[in-house]
Design a protein around this motif. Structure first.
Motif, mmCIF file in Angstrom:
data_model
loop_
_atom_site.group_PDB
_atom_site.id
_atom_site.type_symbol
_atom_site.label_atom_id
_atom_site.label_comp_id
_atom_site.label_asym_id
_atom_site.label_seq_id
_atom_site.Cartn_x
_atom_site.Cartn_y
_atom_site.Cartn_z
ATOM 1 N N GLY A 1 6.959 -3.668 4.051
ATOM 2 C CA GLY A 1 7.190 -2.223 4.127
ATOM 3 C C GLY A 1 5.872 -1.464 4.125
ATOM 4 O O GLY A 1 5.675 -0.519 4.898
ATOM 5 N N LEU A 2 4.966 -1.887 3.238
ATOM 6 C CA LEU A 2 3.655 -1.220 3.150
ATOM 7 C C LEU A 2 2.849 -1.430 4.437
ATOM 8 O O LEU A 2 2.263 -0.486 4.985
ATOM 9 C CB LEU A 2 2.864 -1.778 1.959
ATOM 10 C CG LEU A 2 3.388 -1.414 0.567
ATOM 11 C CD1 LEU A 2 2.713 -2.272 -0.504
ATOM 12 C CD2 LEU A 2 3.152 0.071 0.280
ATOM 13 N N ALA A 3 2.796 -2.677 4.914
ATOM 14 C CA ALA A 3 1.990 -2.978 6.109
ATOM 15 C C ALA A 3 2.552 -2.255 7.339
ATOM 16 O O ALA A 3 1.789 -1.734 8.166
ATOM 17 C CB ALA A 3 1.936 -4.484 6.334
ATOM 18 N N LEU A 4 3.887 -2.199 7.440
ATOM 19 C CA LEU A 4 4.486 -1.523 8.600
ATOM 20 C C LEU A 4 4.305 -0.005 8.502
ATOM 21 O O LEU A 4 4.111 0.666 9.522
ATOM 22 C CB LEU A 4 5.966 -1.904 8.732
ATOM 23 C CG LEU A 4 6.189 -3.355 9.175
ATOM 24 C CD1 LEU A 4 7.655 -3.741 9.054
ATOM 25 C CD2 LEU A 4 5.710 -3.567 10.617
ATOM 26 N N ALA A 5 4.338 0.525 7.277
ATOM 27 C CA ALA A 5 4.070 1.965 7.103
ATOM 28 C C ALA A 5 2.620 2.258 7.512
ATOM 29 O O ALA A 5 2.352 3.267 8.176
ATOM 30 C CB ALA A 5 4.318 2.387 5.658
ATOM 31 N N ALA A 6 1.702 1.369 7.142
ATOM 32 C CA ALA A 6 0.293 1.568 7.524
ATOM 33 C C ALA A 6 0.155 1.562 9.052
ATOM 34 O O ALA A 6 -0.576 2.390 9.620
ATOM 35 C CB ALA A 6 -0.583 0.486 6.901
ATOM 36 N N CYS A 7 0.871 0.651 9.720
ATOM 37 C CA CYS A 7 0.827 0.630 11.196
ATOM 38 C C CYS A 7 1.387 1.930 11.764
ATOM 39 O O CYS A 7 0.801 2.535 12.667
ATOM 40 C CB CYS A 7 1.664 -0.536 11.742
ATOM 41 S SG CYS A 7 0.951 -2.145 11.420
ATOM 42 N N GLU A 8 2.519 2.349 11.223
ATOM 43 C CA GLU A 8 3.176 3.570 11.734
ATOM 44 C C GLU A 8 2.270 4.790 11.554
ATOM 45 O O GLU A 8 2.122 5.611 12.469
ATOM 46 C CB GLU A 8 4.496 3.769 10.977
ATOM 47 C CG GLU A 8 5.274 4.995 11.395
ATOM 48 C CD GLU A 8 6.422 5.261 10.434
ATOM 49 O OE1 GLU A 8 7.375 4.457 10.396
ATOM 50 O OE2 GLU A 8 6.355 6.263 9.707
#
Ligand SMILES: N[C@@H](CCC(=O)N[C@@H](CS)C(=O)NCC(=O)O)C(=O)O
Length: 202
Positions: A96-103
């Protein structure tokens, strides 16, 4: 089976690396959602990368959904997510954190590259930048406490490294590498592995 999209997209790259590690054969077609919009739209009218065309012609999109499809079909020794509830919750929080960072990185890049300069909305950029750095700080804290050292990376490890390399490609002055040493070390280690080198970001 065909994976459509450029490897400078963290979403396309995490799918490519995950499918490779799961032993799924696919052909990669590096079409851009911008410069090859027309060609892309003939495969997927929604023009989202990644797009995955299955052998039966079904067209999937969204990296998490594509990975989930193959994760569900794969046998336990190959799976990239843990099976036990506690470990699974930890992995999903990291994802969730890594995908939020990508987004958040994509939002900042689009704000600067797609919006006319006079329409740039600074409060939005500041908000998104704060969210991006908060996600990085959480990931760095997690990795410092519990480094991911396994020979075969799992889904959280893959996505962490892919997200970091994407941020460093796109926004090195915003996400300063020295501020997140554990995250940086993790990505540097995985970028040296054969499977990451088979799908270079640039
Ligand atoms: N949540 C999606 C995000 C995919 C995404 O936003 N991809 C970008 C490329 S990095 C894209 O398709 N951009 C074109 C657009 O949104 O119109 C995923 O995990 O696949």
């Amino acid at each position: 089976m065909k994976l459509i999209g450029m490897l400078d997209s963290p979403y396309v790259r995490r799918v490519a690396i995950s499918l490779d590690l799961l032993g799924i054969e696919f052909k990669h077609e590096p079409l851009s959602v911008f410069s090859a919009f027309e060609a892309f739209s003939k495969i997927n009218p929604v023009v989202k990368a990644p797009t995955l065309v299955l052998d039966d012609g079904s067209v999937l999109m969204d990296s998490t959904l594509i990975i989930d499809y193959f994760e569900t079909l794969s046998a336990p020794p190959s799976k990239l997510l843990p099976q036990k509830s506690q470990e699974l919750a930890t992995a999903l929080r990291t994802l969730g954190l890594a995908l939020a960072a990508c987004e958040k990185t994509v939002q900042i890049v689009y704000e600067h590259n797609l919006r006319p300069a006079e329409k740039l909305h600074l409060p939005w950029v500041e908000r998104v930048t704060g969210q991006l750095l908060a996600a990085c700080a959480e990931l760095d804290k997690q990795l410092a406490a519990q480094p991911s050292l396994g020979a075969r990376p799992d889904q959280a490890a893959i996505t962490n490294a892919v997200a970091w390399s994407f941020m460093q490609l796109m926004l090195p002055d915003v996400v300063k590498a020295d501020d997140f040493p554990a995250l940086k070390a993790h990505a540097v280690r995985l970028e040296q592995t054969d499977v990451f080198k088979r799908y270079p970001i640039a």
